[in-house]
Design an enzyme around this catalytic site. Structure first.
Site, PDB file in Angstrom:
ATOM      1  N   GLY B 217      35.935  40.833  39.495  1.00 10.94           N
ATOM      2  CA  GLY B 217      37.253  41.339  39.827  1.00 10.94           C
ATOM      3  C   GLY B 217      37.738  42.340  38.790  1.00 10.94           C
ATOM      4  O   GLY B 217      36.960  43.081  38.186  1.00 10.94           O
ATOM      5  N   SER B 218      39.031  42.267  38.533  1.00  7.37           N
ATOM      6  CA  SER B 218      39.651  43.291  37.689  1.00  7.37           C
ATOM      7  C   SER B 218      39.196  43.253  36.243  1.00  7.37           C
ATOM      8  O   SER B 218      39.375  44.221  35.517  1.00  7.37           O
ATOM      9  CB  SER B 218      41.160  43.139  37.731  1.00  7.37           C
ATOM     10  OG  SER B 218      41.600  43.236  39.064  1.00  7.37           O
TER      11      SER B 218
END
Lengths: 475, 487
Positions: B217-218
């Site tokens: 993810g981020s």
């Protein structure tokens, strides 16, 4: 004709030393070596001297002493090696059986199978004592082995009865797939072990009488001499019966043993090589025939060819061969030392059929070679006795017994080491088992009796009145 | 009759000779093959014949041995706080075998290693029983406890913490976990227990810190930011980037959405990382192209197994992708997948001013008499970014903590940098997302700890799941534990 120049012995008859003191010295070794082995096991397992050491040491010493005294008194010219070699093997066997008694794994296995565990070594010591007693009885009662010739046909009947006994309902017992035991008063006996000796007596007696007929009165057929049926009849009958019975009892090792003994004795009696060919053909036919009908045999062959295959282990329900091979491998050249191996992984037969694997693991290549050489020496002394014997009956009996002994050692060790399919016989003297130890002591007794007769100095020639006449006149 | 007798004698001789030959074949030629055969239980009997050496954390053993009481194997392994330490130790079971450190350092632990030959020979002479040596780990017991306690209440997840300056692993936790003591022996119950653990659909025996790869993810934006700086796409982290909003991925009609209504239009790198702009970092990835992204990702350790010495799975940054996929990969989606260890390595490389040290967790091996047999020397693995760029990135990550998505990881009086992540999970994002957090703490004397946390909480309601909310507190506790133990 003076006997001192024409006798057939290869051992000088006149003035041959009795060698009884040599035997005594060797016997001392045969008792001391197992005693040290005993101490070794105790130190390795418990870190202290084993408590039963004195008992077993004295027991073995006593047996050796009794054996020696009887030989000294009743068979003074006997071969000096046979008794010490047998004592040594018996002693080492006791040590290893005692060592396996200490295995927690085997104790648990016995408890799981029968509900209780009782050590095998004390029983084995007792059976060894009975064996020595029989050995003594043979030497006391059998003043001359030629007496046995009289019992040729009785032996034949006795052998057949012995072989049939396990098939008698209520008497015979089927243990681990082989119906070769009988149960008498709480003891299980393998009559086959005794039949081995009795059949040798029958073969020797019969072949001695018929050897000329068998050797000469034969027809030539395809380059081979085939004997007349009436000469061969009784032998074929006994042999075929024993094979058949043994097939029913699924005891292959003993069948092989009898057949091998039969061929060896026939060959020696007739001096015709065609018997060997004849024997090999018959044994191949027999082996293939039995293998086709007996699932038991097929399993053994499978287990021999693929000892490590999971499918084979599952179908035979045992990985004994694989475990045995790994025990030998783990032992390596020098072994792990007595008491320090894990041959109990083999399972319930570790102290009987597979006892050599424990030697392999704990004494290594060196130890097993020594054991095999001891067996080789016993056989060699037996063959030498046959060579030295002056009568054909003695020759045949001695070669029959030592040949059977050699074949038995080969079949058991070869099976345990994966050289040939396993057939389930006992290692003479080493393995746990009363019948085996008793019968083999009797066998040694007979060999000692024959060797005593063979090596006994010929009586001095009767004084010849003419001799005076040809004497050199001294100045 | 003597001629055939002599022949029979020869025949008997041949029988004995055949046996002797066979015996030599078995016990000399084939001895080693048979002794080491798979089915030869002597090997494992030997392994458990004496107490195993210990695995040591902070000078204390986290393992032990006790007499099994019955069976072929004399001693069996015990574990102190097994579930907490099992991702570090692995297990040593008489029935099943050994894994991880128990297996890799088996030679030392059993005392069979060749390097112990000399001590062994001495013991043989003095009559001392064979003993096993010890494996000393780099782990920090307090950090491990913080990591495991943090995860325990949170369902599934993993934590990996590294000392950035050396690469020493400080914590390696995985939840749900298992207690290796429960099947250390050889009984049927223990075998059943193992079977139950093995079939459990929550996979308690999976070492999530090393062997599970999650979409990062981020948190992967830290890698993308590093790539942007390293490849000179942007130099000033406070200058506006060329980032339209909405941004349509190249070669597609699909706009890349941001999570919520956040100020991402032409946002500076610092700002984009602070609020976690998908559009900005997606465009950076697409502008740089897959080769440059791949180069940076691989310098951080992606696409390669790590051996610490326990093997970790290779994290994935895809090598074959089109432009929109490159954009998605650059924000930690598409096929990008990372182990917690990998993301801890990313954080540690940034914290260590761009120098990535090789991670390891066995610092030394000891002989039974505590002599050091082998000592691990910290080794540089690569330099994913320059010192200058690393400090720029640290600056950005500290903003994330101070007033961005990662405020939950703040530690008073300590400089903390980090990045949150909430990774989509399941087909069309159908399942609860993974909450990620990577961070490091920094003091005057450098950075003592970098940590990566992933939490997969199926029970939490979907809206509550965020890296900052679920994972950051755990990371904070781990960092605090390390900082406290340094005092």
């Amino acid at each position: 004709m003076s006997s001192s120049t024409t006798h057939t012995s290869t051992i000088g008859a006149i003035g041959a030393p009795s060698r009884r003191n040599t035997e005594l010295a060797l016997l001392a070794f045969a008792v001391v070596i197992p005693l040290f082995a005993y101490i070794n096991v105790g130190l390795a397992i418990d870190g202290e001297l084993p408590s039963g050491m004195l008992g077993y040491g004295c027991g073995l010493g006593l047996l050796a002493a009794v054996g020696h005294i009887v030989v000294r008194r009743f068979a003074p010219y006997a071969d000096p090696l046979l008794l010490p070699l047998a004592t040594l093997l018996n002693g080492l066997g006791l040590v290893v059986i005692w060592r396996l008694d200490q295995s927690e794994k085997l104790q648990n296995l016995a408890k799981a199978a029968t509900g209780s565990f009782s050590p095998s070594a004390p029983k084995q010591l007792m059976f060894s004592a009975i064996g020595i007693a029989l050995f003594v009885a043979v030497l006391l009662l059998l003043k001359d082995h030629r007496v046995l010739q009289r019992y040729t046909y009785i032996s034949m009947v006795a052998a057949l009865v012995l072989l049939l006994l396990p098939l008698v309902p209520g008497l015979g017992m089927n243990i681990f797939g082989a119906r070769i035991w009988i149960s008498v008063a709480g003891f299980s006996i393998q009559p086959g072990e005794f039949a081995k000796i009795v059949i040798a007596i029958f073969f020797a007696g019969y072949l001695m009488v018929k050897r000329d007929a068998l050797a000469l009165a034969s027809r030539r057929f395809m380059g081979m001499y085939l004997p007349r049926g009436r000469d061969l009849g009784p032998i074929i009958v006994v042999w075929a019966m024993s094979i058949l019975i043994l097939v029913f009892e699924t005891d292959l090792g003993t069948s092989l043993l009898f057949f091998g003994m039969f061929v060896v004795m026939l060959y020696v009696a007739t001096e015709r090589t065609s018997w060997i060919v004849f024997g090999l053909v018959m044994s191949s036919v027999g082996a293939v025939g039995v293998a086709t009908f007996e699932p038991h045999v097929q399993e053994r062959v499978d287990a021999w060819l693929n000892p490590f295959s999971d499918a084979v282990i599952a179908s035979t329900g045992s990985d004994q061969i694989a475990q045995s091979l790994m025990a030998f491998g783990s032992g390596g050249v020098l072994g792990t030392g007595l008491g320090q191996g894990h041959s109990d992984l083999i399972g319930f037969a570790a102290n009987s059929d597979f006892i050599l694997a424990t030697f392999g693991e704990e004494l290594g290549l060196a130890g097993v070679m020594a054991i095999l050489l001891i067996y080789g020496l016993i056989v060699e002394r037996g063959v030498r006795t046959a060579l030295a014997a002056r009568d054909p009956f003695g020759k045949l009996l001695a070669i029959g017994l030592s040949g059977a002994f050699a074949i038995q050692v080969f079949v058991v060790s070869g099976g345990v080491m994966g050289l040939i399919p396993l057939t389930g016989m006992t290692m003479p003297f080493l393995a746990n088992g009363g019948s085996s130890v008793i019968a083999n002591w009797a066998l040694i007794g007979i060999l000692i009796r024959i060797s005593d007769t063979a090596r006994r100095p010929a009586p001095a020639p009767a004084p010849n009145p003419d001799a005076e006449m040809t004497q050199v006149v001294r100045p | 009759m003597n001629k055939p007798l002599r022949r029979i004698a020869i025949f008997c001789g041949l029988l004995v000779l055949a046996l002797l030959a066979r015996d030599n074949w078995l016990q000399y030629v084939q001895a080693d093959t048979l002794a080491e055969h798979d089915k030869n239980r002597r090997v494992s009997i030997e392994r458990y014949a004496q107490p195993r050496g210990d695995i040591i954390v902070d000078g204390k053993a986290i393992t032990g041995s006790k007499e099994a009481g019955s069976g072929d194997y004399k001693y069996k392994r015990t574990y102190k706080n097994g579930p907490m330490w099992s991702p570090v130790t692995g297990f040593a079971s008489q029935r099943i075998g050994a894994t991880q450190i128990e297996s890799i350092e088996d030679g030392i632990l059993t005392g069979n290693d060749d390097r112990l030959f000399f001590t062994r020979s001495l013991d043989m002479i003095t009559g001392k029983k064979k003993e096993g040596g010890n494996a000393v780990t780099t782990l920090n017991a307090a950090a491990q406890k913080a990591a495991y306690d943090g995860l325990k209440g949170r369902g599934k997840g993993a934590v990996a913490a590294i000392d950035p300056s050396t690469g020493a692993i400080l914590a390696l936790a995985s939840a749900p976990s298992y207690d290796p003591s429960t099947f250390a022996g050889n009984t049927n119950e223990e075998a059943e227990q193992f079977g139950k653990l093995d079939k459990d659909k929550d996979q308690p025996m999976l070492n999530r810190a090393l062997r599970e790869t999650y979409p990062p993810g981020s948190t992967f934006k830290a890698v993308t930011a590093a790539a942007a700086l390293e490849h000179d796409l942007y130099k000033d982290i406070d200058a506006p980037t060329k980032s339209p909003l909405p941004w349509t991925m190249p070669d597609t009609q699909t706009p890349l959405p941001n999570e919520g209504n956040i100020p991402c239009k032409n946002a500076s790198l610092r700002e984009a990382l602070r609020v976690s702009c998908n559009t900005v970092f997606g465009k950076i990835g697409s502008d740089l192209g897959k080769d440059k992204m791949l180069e940076t990702a691989e310098k951080f350790g992606f696409n390669e197994e790590q051996f610490v010495p326990v093997r970790s799975n290779a994290s994935v940054f895809p090598e074959k992708m089109d432009r929109p996929q490159t954009a998605l990969s650059s924000i930690g989606q598409f096929e990008t997948a990372a182990t917690p260890l990998q993301m801890a390595m990313v954080a540690s490389a940034i914290a260590n001013d761009g120098k990535l040290m090789e991670p390891y967790m066995v610092s030394e091996l000891q002989a039974p008499n505590l002599d050091v047999i082998e000592k691990h020397a910290p080794k540089e693995m690569s330099r994913p970014l320059s010192e200058e760029n690393a400090q720029k990135l640290q600056d950005m990550m500290q903003t994330v903590i101070n007033d961005g998505t990662g405020t939950n990881a703040k530690i008073p009086g300590v400089t903390v940098g980090g990045k949150t992540g909430t990774a989509q999970h399941g087909v069309d994002n159908s399942e609860n997302p993974y909450a990620w957090f990577i961070s490091y703490a920094k003091t005057d004397s450098g950075s003592p700890v970098a940590v990566a946390v992933v939490v997969e909480d199926s029970k939490a309601s979907r809206d509550d799941i965020s890296g900052g909310g679920l994972a950051a507190p755990i990371a904070r506790d781990v960092m605090k534990a390390v900082l406290d133990s340094k005092k």
